[in-house]
Design a protein around this motif. Structure first.
Motif, PDB file in Angstrom:
ATOM      1  N   ASP A  60       0.811  -1.217   0.000  1.00 54.70           N
ATOM      2  CA  ASP A  60       0.000   0.000   0.000  1.00 54.70           C
ATOM      3  C   ASP A  60       0.847   1.272   0.000  1.00 54.70           C
ATOM      4  O   ASP A  60       0.440   2.284  -0.576  1.00 54.70           O
ATOM      5  N   MET A  61       2.022   1.208   0.623  1.00 57.41           N
ATOM      6  CA  MET A  61       2.904   2.384   0.587  1.00 57.41           C
ATOM      7  C   MET A  61       3.385   2.638  -0.833  1.00 57.41           C
ATOM      8  O   MET A  61       3.430   3.778  -1.304  1.00 57.41           O
ATOM      9  N   VAL A  62       3.726   1.563  -1.544  1.00 57.87           N
ATOM     10  CA  VAL A  62       4.208   1.713  -2.927  1.00 57.87           C
ATOM     11  C   VAL A  62       3.051   2.136  -3.837  1.00 57.87           C
ATOM     12  O   VAL A  62       3.216   2.989  -4.714  1.00 57.87           O
ATOM     13  N   ALA A  63       1.875   1.565  -3.596  1.00 60.98           N
ATOM     14  CA  ALA A  63       0.696   1.951  -4.391  1.00 60.98           C
ATOM     15  C   ALA A  63       0.368   3.424  -4.165  1.00 60.98           C
ATOM     16  O   ALA A  63      -0.014   4.137  -5.111  1.00 60.98           O
ATOM     17  N   ALA A  64       0.533   3.898  -2.939  1.00 59.11           N
ATOM     18  CA  ALA A  64       0.254   5.313  -2.640  1.00 59.11           C
ATOM     19  C   ALA A  64       1.248   6.214  -3.376  1.00 59.11           C
ATOM     20  O   ALA A  64       0.889   7.296  -3.865  1.00 59.11           O
ATOM     21  N   LYS A  65       2.496   5.755  -3.481  1.00 61.89           N
ATOM     22  CA  LYS A  65       3.498   6.526  -4.242  1.00 61.89           C
ATOM     23  C   LYS A  65       3.074   6.613  -5.710  1.00 61.89           C
ATOM     24  O   LYS A  65       3.115   7.690  -6.311  1.00 61.89           O
ATOM     25  N   LEU A  66       2.633   5.485  -6.278  1.00 60.35           N
ATOM     26  CA  LEU A  66       2.215   5.485  -7.693  1.00 60.35           C
ATOM     27  C   LEU A  66       0.973   6.346  -7.903  1.00 60.35           C
ATOM     28  O   LEU A  66       0.861   7.048  -8.911  1.00 60.35           O
ATOM     29  N   ALA A  67       0.040   6.299  -6.928  1.00 59.57           N
ATOM     30  CA  ALA A  67      -1.165   7.126  -7.039  1.00 59.57           C
ATOM     31  C   ALA A  67      -0.770   8.600  -7.055  1.00 59.57           C
ATOM     32  O   ALA A  67      -1.294   9.392  -7.854  1.00 59.57           O
ATOM     33  N   ALA A  68       0.193   8.991  -6.212  1.00 60.64           N
ATOM     34  CA  ALA A  68       0.653  10.386  -6.187  1.00 60.64           C
ATOM     35  C   ALA A  68       1.290  10.741  -7.528  1.00 60.64           C
ATOM     36  O   ALA A  68       1.002  11.794  -8.119  1.00 60.64           O
ATOM     37  N   LEU A  69       2.142   9.845  -8.039  1.00 61.91           N
ATOM     38  CA  LEU A  69       2.833  10.126  -9.301  1.00 61.91           C
ATOM     39  C   LEU A  69       1.862  10.298 -10.460  1.00 61.91           C
ATOM     40  O   LEU A  69       2.088  11.125 -11.353  1.00 61.91           O
ATOM     41  N   GLU A  70       0.785   9.509 -10.453  1.00 58.58           N
ATOM     42  CA  GLU A  70      -0.186   9.599 -11.556  1.00 58.58           C
ATOM     43  C   GLU A  70      -1.229  10.697 -11.317  1.00 58.58           C
ATOM     44  O   GLU A  70      -2.059  10.950 -12.187  1.00 58.58           O
ATOM     45  N   GLY A  71      -1.200  11.330 -10.143  1.00 60.81           N
ATOM     46  CA  GLY A  71      -2.211  12.341  -9.839  1.00 60.81           C
ATOM     47  C   GLY A  71      -3.568  11.723  -9.537  1.00 60.81           C
ATOM     48  O   GLY A  71      -4.612  12.323  -9.798  1.00 60.81           O
ATOM     49  N   GLY A  72      -3.571  10.504  -8.982  1.00 66.75           N
ATOM     50  CA  GLY A  72      -4.820   9.826  -8.646  1.00 66.75           C
ATOM     51  C   GLY A  72      -5.111   9.902  -7.160  1.00 66.75           C
ATOM     52  O   GLY A  72      -4.359  10.515  -6.388  1.00 66.75           O
ATOM     53  N   THR A  73      -6.227   9.271  -6.765  1.00 67.97           N
ATOM     54  CA  THR A  73      -6.632   9.349  -5.362  1.00 67.97           C
ATOM     55  C   THR A  73      -6.367   8.053  -4.598  1.00 67.97           C
ATOM     56  O   THR A  73      -6.345   8.069  -3.366  1.00 67.97           O
ATOM     57  N   ALA A  74      -6.229   6.927  -5.292  1.00 69.94           N
ATOM     58  CA  ALA A  74      -6.007   5.650  -4.613  1.00 69.94           C
ATOM     59  C   ALA A  74      -5.363   4.691  -5.592  1.00 69.94           C
ATOM     60  O   ALA A  74      -5.510   4.839  -6.813  1.00 69.94           O
ATOM     61  N   GLY A  75      -4.643   3.702  -5.042  1.00 77.80           N
ATOM     62  CA  GLY A  75      -3.991   2.735  -5.919  1.00 77.80           C
ATOM     63  C   GLY A  75      -3.857   1.389  -5.250  1.00 77.80           C
ATOM     64  O   GLY A  75      -4.014   1.269  -4.032  1.00 77.80           O
ATOM     65  N   MET A  76      -3.601   0.375  -6.055  1.00 78.02           N
ATOM     66  CA  MET A  76      -3.325  -0.953  -5.513  1.00 78.02           C
ATOM     67  C   MET A  76      -2.299  -1.644  -6.401  1.00 78.02           C
ATOM     68  O   MET A  76      -2.217  -1.363  -7.596  1.00 78.02           O
ATOM     69  N   LEU A  77      -1.514  -2.535  -5.794  1.00 77.23           N
ATOM     70  CA  LEU A  77      -0.564  -3.327  -6.575  1.00 77.23           C
ATOM     71  C   LEU A  77      -1.179  -4.689  -6.853  1.00 77.23           C
ATOM     72  O   LEU A  77      -1.942  -5.210  -6.034  1.00 77.23           O
ATOM     73  N   THR A  78      -0.824  -5.263  -7.986  1.00 76.26           N
ATOM     74  CA  THR A  78      -1.280  -6.606  -8.341  1.00 76.26           C
ATOM     75  C   THR A  78      -0.043  -7.452  -8.672  1.00 76.26           C
ATOM     76  O   THR A  78       1.054  -6.918  -8.812  1.00 76.26           O
ATOM     77  N   SER A  79      -0.259  -8.770  -8.804  1.00 74.61           N
ATOM     78  CA  SER A  79       0.866  -9.672  -9.020  1.00 74.61           C
ATOM     79  C   SER A  79       1.487  -9.543 -10.408  1.00 74.61           C
ATOM     80  O   SER A  79       2.603  -9.984 -10.630  1.00 74.61           O
ATOM     81  N   SER A  80       0.756  -8.946 -11.356  1.00 74.88           N
ATOM     82  CA  SER A  80       1.290  -8.774 -12.716  1.00 74.88           C
ATOM     83  C   SER A  80       0.496  -7.684 -13.420  1.00 74.88           C
ATOM     84  O   SER A  80      -0.579  -7.281 -12.948  1.00 74.88           O
ATOM     85  N   GLY A  81       1.017  -7.247 -14.567  1.00 75.21           N
ATOM     86  CA  GLY A  81       0.268  -6.296 -15.385  1.00 75.21           C
ATOM     87  C   GLY A  81      -1.018  -6.924 -15.902  1.00 75.21           C
ATOM     88  O   GLY A  81      -2.048  -6.258 -16.018  1.00 75.21           O
ATOM     89  N   GLN A  82      -0.957  -8.223 -16.212  1.00 76.47           N
ATOM     90  CA  GLN A  82      -2.155  -8.927 -16.677  1.00 76.47           C
ATOM     91  C   GLN A  82      -3.262  -8.842 -15.622  1.00 76.47           C
ATOM     92  O   GLN A  82      -4.424  -8.593 -15.944  1.00 76.47           O
ATOM     93  N   ALA A  83      -2.898  -9.091 -14.356  1.00 76.61           N
ATOM     94  CA  ALA A  83      -3.886  -9.036 -13.269  1.00 76.61           C
ATOM     95  C   ALA A  83      -4.450  -7.623 -13.147  1.00 76.61           C
ATOM     96  O   ALA A  83      -5.653  -7.438 -12.918  1.00 76.61           O
ATOM     97  N   ALA A  84      -3.596  -6.608 -13.328  1.00 77.50           N
ATOM     98  CA  ALA A  84      -4.059  -5.215 -13.206  1.00 77.50           C
ATOM     99  C   ALA A  84      -5.101  -4.910 -14.282  1.00 77.50           C
ATOM    100  O   ALA A  84      -6.163  -4.347 -13.995  1.00 77.50           O
ATOM    101  N   ASN A  85      -4.808  -5.297 -15.533  1.00 78.67           N
ATOM    102  CA  ASN A  85      -5.760  -5.002 -16.599  1.00 78.67           C
ATOM    103  C   ASN A  85      -7.050  -5.811 -16.455  1.00 78.67           C
ATOM    104  O   ASN A  85      -8.138  -5.303 -16.708  1.00 78.67           O
ATOM    105  N   PHE A  86      -6.903  -7.055 -16.014  1.00 76.66           N
ATOM    106  CA  PHE A  86      -8.104  -7.874 -15.773  1.00 76.66           C
ATOM    107  C   PHE A  86      -8.989  -7.220 -14.705  1.00 76.66           C
ATOM    108  O   PHE A  86     -10.183  -7.003 -14.910  1.00 76.66           O
ATOM    109  N   PHE A  87      -8.391  -6.877 -13.564  1.00 72.85           N
ATOM    110  CA  PHE A  87      -9.168  -6.271 -12.470  1.00 72.85           C
ATOM    111  C   PHE A  87      -9.786  -4.940 -12.896  1.00 72.85           C
ATOM    112  O   PHE A  87     -10.918  -4.630 -12.536  1.00 72.85           O
ATOM    113  N   SER A  88      -9.021  -4.132 -13.635  1.00 76.12           N
ATOM    114  CA  SER A  88      -9.515  -2.789 -13.971  1.00 76.12           C
ATOM    115  C   SER A  88     -10.822  -2.890 -14.759  1.00 76.12           C
ATOM    116  O   SER A  88     -11.706  -2.054 -14.601  1.00 76.12           O
TER     117      SER A  88
END
Ligand SMILES: *Cc1c(COP(=O)(O)O)cnc(C)c1O
Length: 422
Positions: A60-88
């Protein structure tokens, strides 16, 4: 904070006497004093951790860093890019729904959508990212739930017109999801151009060192689910598996999407990134703002070298004046695009094979977008089951060489290419 500072400092601020580095919480479970304390977590009445299949503090700390970098409000990490696109997509679309996607997307994502998610009853319409307004309009259906595209398509290197697709999505009351893997938030922040959800394969530039497979999802926090409540019942009606809470009401614009994605999809699929990998990913992100300009500078020189070499038939790189996407890249990514170039040799497939055998600095690997210069001949590896006719139809011709320029000294990279061409 500027992005260079966020890369180092966002997501974690140690208190007095705490570790300066993000701690690796390598633990499956978390201890509570009373069952009531833990019960509140299970009811989503309090925030905290109970089981790493859903959520872990390091991640969650790393996801929060990415959310800040992208100018978003919340973020989560997934086990792969495939999992991220599937979940999204699966977080807002279900059996009977429909998605509009750019046709020029990563092959793995195309397969996920076109084969696996179709089996789950979700329909996809793939549109040419440069299609006419009429064609784009025709792609939408009453059951369309999202639009999907990649900032810079892997490997086609098509620059996506984010603003145009965001407008079309919003006119139909649905969010735009953008896979920002190749540009990274250093070169482009899709949310600033109207995207609602951003995804990443963190395996690429964010990690940047060929060390860990991972993904991320960031919510821009602007899409108003309640304004289109009938389209997104998963967010706007009570979730019986959490005592009837309604995500969009309880967690608002900024938190609903990621909370639902964590509480339902991560709970049920468990595609979480290991905390150790999140720690390594964070190390990569710390130097992202220094590495990306170097990737772009090196790739620019290599692309210019290739275009001036008479053994080279063609070069595609959005940073080259004259490239089909040069102007669009200047608009969305004025400081540079990415380190990936595709090109073909005049001798076609046979010349590509001979050329690659002689490289010494550039390594043959299916990977792209990290510190090491690597190279791939899809016709001979990832796409070798296709005939030459099928290769041409899929936009990856038999002569196409994909070169991912790393951050070595560019003179060594160019000298290596030159000796191999000779
Ligand atoms: C590699 C890649 C993915 C898939 O990511 P994995 O981490 O390999 O699962 C998705 N999108 C793009 C643009 C990619 O380059």
């Amino acid at each position: 904070m500027e992005r260079e500072t966020m890369c180092i400092q966002a997501g974690y601020s140690p208190k007095n006497g705490e570790s300066r580095m993000i701690p690796i919480i390598q633990s499956t479970t978390f201890k509570y004093d009373t069952s009531e304390d833990m019960g509140k977590l299970f009811d989503l009445e309090a925030s905290g951790y109970f089981y790493t299949r859903l959520q872990n503090p390091t991640n969650d700390m790393v996801a929060a860093k990415l959310a800040a970098l992208e100018g978003g409000t919340a973020g989560m990490l997934t086990s792969s890019g495939q999992a991220a696109n599937f979940f999204s997509v699966f977080n807002i679309a279900t059996c009977g729904d429909h998605i509009v996607s750019a046709s020029t997307i990563y092959g793995g994502t195309f397969n996920l959508f076109n084969v696996t998610m179709r089996k789950m009853g979700i329909e996809f319409t793939f549109v040419d990212p440069d299609c006419s307004d009429e064609e784009l309009e025709k792609a939408f259906r009453p059951n369309t739930k999202a639009v999907f595209g990649e900032t810079i398509a892997n490997p086609a290197l098509v620059v996506f017109d984010i603003e145009r697709f965001a407008k079309a999505a919003h006119a139909h009351g649905v969010p735009l999801i953008v896979d920002n893997t190749f540009a990274t938030p250093i070169n482009c922040r899709p949310i600033e151009w109207g995207a609602d959800i951003v995804t990443h394969s963190t395996t690429k530039y964010l990690d940047g060192h060929d060390a860990t497979v991972g993904g991320a999802i960031i919510d821009g926090g602007k899409f108003d689910w309640m304004a289109h409540a009938d389209k997104f019942p998963g967010l706007t009606t009570p979730d019986e598996s959490y005592h009837g809470i309604t995500y969009a009401e309880k967690f608002g614009l900024g938190g609903a999407f990621i909370t639902k994605c964590t509480a339902q999809l991560m709970r049920d699929f468990g595609s979480i990134q290991a905390p150790m990998n999140a720690f390594l990913l964070n190390l990569g992100i710390e130097s992202l703002a220094v590495r990306m300009p170097r990737h772009c500078e090196n790739a620019q020189k290599v692309a210019e070298y290739l275009s001036s070499n008479d053994k080279v038939a063609w070069v595609t790189y959005p940073g080259l004046p004259g490239d089909k996407y040069y102007e669009r890249a200047q608009k969305y990514m004025p400081n540079g695009t990415c380190g990936v170039i595709s090109f073909g040799l005049k001798g076609g497939r046979a010349a590509a094979e001979a050329f690659m055998k002689n490289l010494k600095v550039a390594m043959i690997a299916t990977h792209v977008a990290d510190a090491h210069t690597c190279i791939l001949h899809p016709a001979n590896s990832t796409h070798r089951q296709l005939t030459d006719e099928e290769l041409i139809a899929s936009g990856v011709g038999p002569d196409l060489i994909r070169l991912s320029v790393g951050i070595e000294n560019v003179n060594d990279i160019i000298a290596d290419i030159e000796q191999a061409l000779t």
